[in-house]
Motif scaffolding. Sequence first.
Motif, PDB file in Angstrom:
ATOM      1  N   HIS A 182      38.122  38.629  31.652  1.00 57.82           N
ATOM      2  CA  HIS A 182      38.879  39.232  32.746  1.00 57.82           C
ATOM      3  C   HIS A 182      39.142  40.712  32.513  1.00 57.82           C
ATOM      4  O   HIS A 182      39.277  41.479  33.465  1.00 57.82           O
ATOM      5  CB  HIS A 182      40.211  38.502  32.931  1.00 57.82           C
ATOM      6  N   ALA A 183      39.163  41.126  31.245  1.00 57.80           N
ATOM      7  CA  ALA A 183      39.458  42.532  30.968  1.00 57.80           C
ATOM      8  C   ALA A 183      38.353  43.451  31.461  1.00 57.80           C
ATOM      9  O   ALA A 183      38.583  44.641  31.724  1.00 57.80           O
ATOM     10  CB  ALA A 183      39.671  42.737  29.469  1.00 57.80           C
ATOM     11  N   SER A 184      37.128  42.925  31.605  1.00 57.92           N
ATOM     12  CA  SER A 184      36.007  43.768  32.035  1.00 57.92           C
ATOM     13  C   SER A 184      35.768  43.701  33.536  1.00 57.92           C
ATOM     14  O   SER A 184      34.861  44.367  34.043  1.00 57.92           O
ATOM     15  CB  SER A 184      34.731  43.337  31.299  1.00 57.92           C
ATOM     16  N   LEU A 185      36.562  42.939  34.253  1.00 54.09           N
ATOM     17  CA  LEU A 185      36.369  42.835  35.702  1.00 54.09           C
ATOM     18  C   LEU A 185      37.011  44.019  36.402  1.00 54.09           C
ATOM     19  O   LEU A 185      38.198  44.270  36.228  1.00 54.09           O
ATOM     20  CB  LEU A 185      36.975  41.524  36.214  1.00 54.09           C
ATOM     21  N   PRO A 186      36.242  44.748  37.238  1.00 54.06           N
ATOM     22  CA  PRO A 186      36.783  45.941  37.901  1.00 54.06           C
ATOM     23  C   PRO A 186      37.523  45.585  39.191  1.00 54.06           C
ATOM     24  O   PRO A 186      37.268  46.164  40.239  1.00 54.06           O
ATOM     25  CB  PRO A 186      35.512  46.750  38.191  1.00 54.06           C
ATOM     26  N   ASP A 222      41.422  44.562  41.001  1.00 51.47           N
ATOM     27  CA  ASP A 222      42.876  44.505  40.859  1.00 51.47           C
ATOM     28  C   ASP A 222      43.269  43.036  40.664  1.00 51.47           C
ATOM     29  O   ASP A 222      42.957  42.177  41.489  1.00 51.47           O
ATOM     30  CB  ASP A 222      43.518  45.067  42.127  1.00 51.47           C
ATOM     31  N   ARG A 223      43.988  42.746  39.572  1.00 51.07           N
ATOM     32  CA  ARG A 223      44.285  41.353  39.259  1.00 51.07           C
ATOM     33  C   ARG A 223      45.108  40.675  40.355  1.00 51.07           C
ATOM     34  O   ARG A 223      44.997  39.460  40.557  1.00 51.07           O
ATOM     35  CB  ARG A 223      45.017  41.245  37.922  1.00 51.07           C
ATOM     36  N   TYR A 224      45.935  41.438  41.069  1.00 50.60           N
ATOM     37  CA  TYR A 224      46.732  40.800  42.098  1.00 50.60           C
ATOM     38  C   TYR A 224      45.858  40.285  43.234  1.00 50.60           C
ATOM     39  O   TYR A 224      46.129  39.253  43.818  1.00 50.60           O
ATOM     40  CB  TYR A 224      47.804  41.757  42.627  1.00 50.60           C
ATOM     41  N   LEU A 225      44.794  41.025  43.545  1.00 53.37           N
ATOM     42  CA  LEU A 225      43.866  40.543  44.572  1.00 53.37           C
ATOM     43  C   LEU A 225      43.121  39.306  44.090  1.00 53.37           C
ATOM     44  O   LEU A 225      42.770  38.447  44.886  1.00 53.37           O
ATOM     45  CB  LEU A 225      42.871  41.641  44.933  1.00 53.37           C
TER      46      LEU A 225
END
Length: 231
Positions: free
Chosen positions: A222-226, A228-231
């Motif tokens: 998940h750290a490499s996913l570009p 916004d975590r809220y979305l």
Amino acid sequence: NLAAGAGFQVTRPSGEAATLIAPVYPLLLAGLSRLGLPILSAARWLNILLAGIFVFLMGFPFYRLSRTPWLAIPVSLLIVAFPVILDLFSGMMTEPVYLVLNYAGLSFLCLYLQGEKRPFLAAAAIFGGLAAITRFIGIALLPLGVITLFVFVQGKLRRKVLDSLVFAGLFVAATLPWDIWYYFHRDTSAPLERPGWTNPWDYLQPVRSGLVNVLWDWIPFHASLPVDRYL
């Protein structure tokens, strides 16, 4: 403060006393200190004892209640090596006591569903009530237990209602000594905050954010996913 005879309270930086404190863990440590153990040593030995009980409680349902009893061994070994559990059981925190009481309540609830023996139901309720006054979030076991009894207990509705009333009554009874004490000693300078249900979406924002953060952390890489975590 309990061990020193100052009473069941902590002192805020302002100098005011605060009494809204879940009592079980402080009472355990103070009781052990009265037996001659220093507070830190009491916490350490209590953690060692509780860690063993917790490993047993995690493996026990697989051995006693499932069709694959051999799973009890790898489950217990995984718990022993689980970094989060090692962290929780190596500090001076309420989590070890809470986890043991909570899982004891759940285990006895499962045993009751298997054989419908009332002593198991009583034990589930009492351990659940003690968990609730170890960490207040433990109150969640009360509605969980009632719903579980309604869904999984066999027989007529009358039996389900009676079991639910027994469970709820004993659960509350386990918290009553502290409830009564707090009623007469509560900290009136800092009353409990009332939930802001006039705008529940905003009031529950910390809950929503926390849930998103937890679920996001479960996503691999998940750290490499570009995104916004809220979305």
